[in-house]
Design a protein around this motif. Structure first.
Motif, mmCIF file in Angstrom:
data_model
loop_
_atom_site.group_PDB
_atom_site.id
_atom_site.type_symbol
_atom_site.label_atom_id
_atom_site.label_comp_id
_atom_site.label_asym_id
_atom_site.label_seq_id
_atom_site.Cartn_x
_atom_site.Cartn_y
_atom_site.Cartn_z
ATOM 1 N N VAL A 30 0.839 -1.205 0.000
ATOM 2 C CA VAL A 30 0.000 0.000 0.000
ATOM 3 C C VAL A 30 0.875 1.256 0.000
ATOM 4 O O VAL A 30 0.600 2.224 -0.719
ATOM 5 N N GLU A 31 1.942 1.241 0.778
ATOM 6 C CA GLU A 31 2.847 2.396 0.813
ATOM 7 C C GLU A 31 3.509 2.610 -0.542
ATOM 8 O O GLU A 31 3.662 3.745 -0.998
ATOM 9 N N GLU A 32 3.888 1.507 -1.202
ATOM 10 C CA GLU A 32 4.513 1.633 -2.519
ATOM 11 C C GLU A 32 3.520 2.168 -3.553
ATOM 12 O O GLU A 32 3.856 3.015 -4.375
ATOM 13 N N ILE A 33 2.294 1.686 -3.503
ATOM 14 C CA ILE A 33 1.269 2.178 -4.427
ATOM 15 C C ILE A 33 1.022 3.664 -4.197
ATOM 16 O O ILE A 33 0.863 4.426 -5.150
ATOM 17 N N ALA A 34 1.009 4.078 -2.938
ATOM 18 C CA ALA A 34 0.776 5.489 -2.616
ATOM 19 C C ALA A 34 1.872 6.387 -3.182
ATOM 20 O O ALA A 34 1.628 7.565 -3.458
ATOM 21 N N SER A 35 3.064 5.841 -3.378
ATOM 22 C CA SER A 35 4.164 6.653 -3.899
ATOM 23 C C SER A 35 4.150 6.767 -5.426
ATOM 24 O O SER A 35 4.907 7.559 -5.983
#
Length: 61
Positions: A30-35
């Protein structure tokens, strides 16, 4: 309508399994997608929708 509810149920099961089995990896994803850029997210989402429609089309043949 029954097929729609069954499909939503399967989606919830798969989503829940991911978070139950590997919550740290799910959080990192999720953190990677948010970036990612909004455009990249939209392209991936449209591709996922197209793939989903294709899979349903194959299954319902």
């Amino acid at each position: 309508m029954n097929d729609l509810l069954a499909g939503l149920g399967v989606a919830l099961v798969l989503e829940g399994l991911l978070w139950a089995a590997a919550p740290l990896k799910a959080r990192r994803a999720v953190e990677e997608i948010a970036s990612l850029s909004t455009t990249r997210i939209q392209v991936c989402a449209v591709a996922a929708v197209a793939l989903g429609v294709f899979v349903v089309w194959l299954a319902r043949g």
